[in-house]
Design a protein around this motif. Structure first.
Motif, PDB file in Angstrom:
ATOM      1  N   LEU A  44     -31.177  -9.996  74.182  1.00 27.29           N
ATOM      2  CA  LEU A  44     -30.408 -10.489  73.032  1.00 27.29           C
ATOM      3  C   LEU A  44     -31.320 -10.860  71.867  1.00 27.29           C
ATOM      4  N   GLY A  45     -32.515 -11.363  72.162  1.00 28.71           N
ATOM      5  CA  GLY A  45     -33.470 -11.675  71.105  1.00 28.71           C
ATOM      6  C   GLY A  45     -33.948 -10.427  70.383  1.00 28.71           C
ATOM      7  N   ILE A  46     -34.213  -9.372  71.134  1.00 26.33           N
ATOM      8  CA  ILE A  46     -34.626  -8.101  70.515  1.00 26.33           C
ATOM      9  C   ILE A  46     -33.505  -7.550  69.646  1.00 26.33           C
ATOM     10  N   ILE A  47     -32.283  -7.645  70.141  1.00 23.13           N
ATOM     11  CA  ILE A  47     -31.131  -7.180  69.365  1.00 23.13           C
ATOM     12  C   ILE A  47     -30.994  -7.995  68.079  1.00 23.13           C
ATOM     13  N   LEU A  48     -31.212  -9.299  68.169  1.00 24.88           N
ATOM     14  CA  LEU A  48     -31.115 -10.163  66.992  1.00 24.88           C
ATOM     15  C   LEU A  48     -32.149  -9.783  65.943  1.00 24.88           C
ATOM     16  N   VAL A  49     -33.387  -9.566  66.354  1.00 18.98           N
ATOM     17  CA  VAL A  49     -34.451  -9.235  65.401  1.00 18.98           C
ATOM     18  C   VAL A  49     -34.184  -7.885  64.746  1.00 18.98           C
ATOM     19  N   VAL A  50     -33.830  -6.889  65.550  1.00 18.40           N
ATOM     20  CA  VAL A  50     -33.574  -5.556  64.999  1.00 18.40           C
ATOM     21  C   VAL A  50     -32.367  -5.581  64.053  1.00 18.40           C
ATOM     22  N   ALA A  51     -31.305  -6.263  64.451  1.00 17.44           N
ATOM     23  CA  ALA A  51     -30.103  -6.326  63.603  1.00 17.44           C
ATOM     24  C   ALA A  51     -30.392  -7.054  62.295  1.00 17.44           C
ATOM     25  N   THR A  52     -31.193  -8.100  62.342  1.00 17.41           N
ATOM     26  CA  THR A  52     -31.524  -8.841  61.125  1.00 17.41           C
ATOM     27  C   THR A  52     -32.339  -7.981  60.170  1.00 17.41           C
ATOM     28  N   ILE A  53     -33.320  -7.257  60.707  1.00 18.61           N
ATOM     29  CA  ILE A  53     -34.144  -6.395  59.852  1.00 18.61           C
ATOM     30  C   ILE A  53     -33.304  -5.269  59.256  1.00 18.61           C
ATOM     31  N   LEU A  54     -32.445  -4.666  60.069  1.00 12.94           N
ATOM     32  CA  LEU A  54     -31.580  -3.602  59.551  1.00 12.94           C
ATOM     33  C   LEU A  54     -30.622  -4.116  58.487  1.00 12.94           C
ATOM     34  N   LEU A  55     -30.078  -5.298  58.692  1.00 11.30           N
ATOM     35  CA  LEU A  55     -29.179  -5.877  57.694  1.00 11.30           C
ATOM     36  C   LEU A  55     -29.911  -6.141  56.386  1.00 11.30           C
ATOM     37  N   TRP A  56     -31.155  -6.648  56.468  1.00  9.73           N
ATOM     38  CA  TRP A  56     -31.922  -6.887  55.249  1.00  9.73           C
ATOM     39  C   TRP A  56     -32.203  -5.575  54.527  1.00  9.73           C
ATOM     40  N   ILE A  57     -32.544  -4.536  55.278  1.00 12.85           N
ATOM     41  CA  ILE A  57     -32.832  -3.233  54.662  1.00 12.85           C
ATOM     42  C   ILE A  57     -31.589  -2.682  53.967  1.00 12.85           C
ATOM     43  N   VAL A  58     -30.433  -2.811  54.604  1.00  9.46           N
ATOM     44  CA  VAL A  58     -29.187  -2.316  53.999  1.00  9.46           C
ATOM     45  C   VAL A  58     -28.857  -3.106  52.731  1.00  9.46           C
ATOM     46  N   LEU A  59     -28.977  -4.432  52.803  1.00 11.84           N
ATOM     47  CA  LEU A  59     -28.681  -5.246  51.626  1.00 11.84           C
ATOM     48  C   LEU A  59     -29.651  -4.960  50.489  1.00 11.84           C
ATOM     49  N   ASN A  60     -30.902  -4.732  50.816  1.00  8.93           N
ATOM     50  CA  ASN A  60     -31.887  -4.450  49.779  1.00  8.93           C
ATOM     51  C   ASN A  60     -31.675  -3.067  49.166  1.00  8.93           C
ATOM     52  N   SER A  61     -31.366  -2.077  49.995  1.00 10.38           N
ATOM     53  CA  SER A  61     -31.218  -0.713  49.461  1.00 10.38           C
ATOM     54  C   SER A  61     -29.926  -0.534  48.662  1.00 10.38           C
ATOM     55  N   THR A  62     -28.914  -1.339  48.928  1.00 12.98           N
ATOM     56  CA  THR A  62     -27.670  -1.230  48.162  1.00 12.98           C
ATOM     57  C   THR A  62     -27.695  -2.033  46.868  1.00 12.98           C
ATOM     58  N   GLY A  63     -28.740  -2.812  46.669  1.00 12.80           N
ATOM     59  CA  GLY A  63     -28.874  -3.559  45.423  1.00 12.80           C
ATOM     60  C   GLY A  63     -28.135  -4.873  45.401  1.00 12.80           C
ATOM     61  N   ILE A  64     -27.734  -5.361  46.540  1.00 13.78           N
ATOM     62  CA  ILE A  64     -26.993  -6.630  46.580  1.00 13.78           C
ATOM     63  C   ILE A  64     -27.907  -7.797  46.219  1.00 13.78           C
ATOM     64  N   PHE A  65     -29.174  -7.712  46.607  1.00 16.38           N
ATOM     65  CA  PHE A  65     -30.094  -8.790  46.240  1.00 16.38           C
ATOM     66  C   PHE A  65     -30.261  -8.884  44.722  1.00 16.38           C
ATOM     67  N   GLY A  66     -30.303  -7.744  44.047  1.00 19.60           N
ATOM     68  CA  GLY A  66     -30.404  -7.756  42.585  1.00 19.60           C
ATOM     69  C   GLY A  66     -29.173  -8.365  41.933  1.00 19.60           C
ATOM     70  N   SER A  67     -27.996  -7.992  42.423  1.00 21.64           N
ATOM     71  CA  SER A  67     -26.748  -8.560  41.878  1.00 21.64           C
ATOM     72  C   SER A  67     -26.667 -10.053  42.153  1.00 21.64           C
ATOM     73  N   LEU A  68     -27.037 -10.447  43.346  1.00 23.82           N
ATOM     74  CA  LEU A  68     -27.015 -11.866  43.705  1.00 23.82           C
ATOM     75  C   LEU A  68     -28.039 -12.636  42.885  1.00 23.82           C
ATOM     76  N   ASN A  69     -29.154 -12.006  42.612  1.00 23.50           N
ATOM     77  CA  ASN A  69     -30.189 -12.623  41.781  1.00 23.50           C
ATOM     78  C   ASN A  69     -29.676 -12.874  40.364  1.00 23.50           C
ATOM     79  N   ASP A  70     -28.963 -11.909  39.797  1.00 22.81           N
ATOM     80  CA  ASP A  70     -28.396 -12.087  38.453  1.00 22.81           C
ATOM     81  C   ASP A  70     -27.343 -13.190  38.430  1.00 22.81           C
ATOM     82  N   ILE A  71     -26.500 -13.233  39.456  1.00 22.69           N
ATOM     83  CA  ILE A  71     -25.462 -14.272  39.530  1.00 22.69           C
ATOM     84  C   ILE A  71     -26.090 -15.651  39.646  1.00 22.69           C
ATOM     85  N   MET A  72     -27.118 -15.788  40.477  1.00 19.28           N
ATOM     86  CA  MET A  72     -27.756 -17.093  40.664  1.00 19.28           C
ATOM     87  C   MET A  72     -28.515 -17.526  39.407  1.00 19.28           C
TER      88      MET A  72
END
Length: 135
Positions: A44-72
């Motif tokens: 479960l720990g390995i699954i957690l680490v892999v899922a977290t990294i994949l989620l960060w990669i997806v959020l970064n590649s879709t530009g959500i961090f940039g949009s969230l950065n502008d809103i903040m």
């Protein structure tokens, strides 16, 4: 004279009696429970680490961090605010690894405690009755 196929057909028409076995689970080996809970927690720990990294990669590649950065920046009024520097891949992965290690320790301890509690409760209740059949 009957052929082999007819003999096999007659054999398959016989009903097979189902046997039922009832067993009581009266003891769980402590070290086996600890090893099993450790392996499950590590998986479960390995699954957690892999899922977290994949989620960060997806959020970064879709530009959500940039949009969230502008809103903040608009909400806080601070032009120096940068969410990408606060939540970089390295920091997120390190946090996920720390959480996975803590979950491994806690999961192993909970598995050991559950085995001990079951073994103590069996002395009062007599165990868990389990039935098996040969279907």
């Amino acid at each position: 004279m009957s052929s082999v196929a007819e003999k096999l057909q007659r054999k398959s028409q016989r009903t097979v009696a189902t046997k039922q076995v009832r067993l009581k689970l009266v003891y769980i080996d402590f070290w086996s429970a600890v090893k099993f809970s450790f392996l499950v927690a590590v998986c479960l720990g390995i699954i957690l680490v892999v899922a977290t990294i994949l989620l960060w990669i997806v959020l970064n590649s879709t530009g959500i961090f940039g949009s969230l950065n502008d809103i903040m920046k608009d909400i806080l009024g601070n032009p120096e605010f940068d969410i990408a520097s606060d939540f970089s891949l390295g920091q997120v992965a390190l946090f996920a690894i720390v959480v996975a290690l803590l979950n491994t320790v806690v999961g192993t301890a909970l598995g050991a405690i559950a085995a001990l509690l079951y073994n103590f409760s069996v002395r009062i209740t007599g165990g868990l009755l389990v039935g098996f059949t040969n279907n």
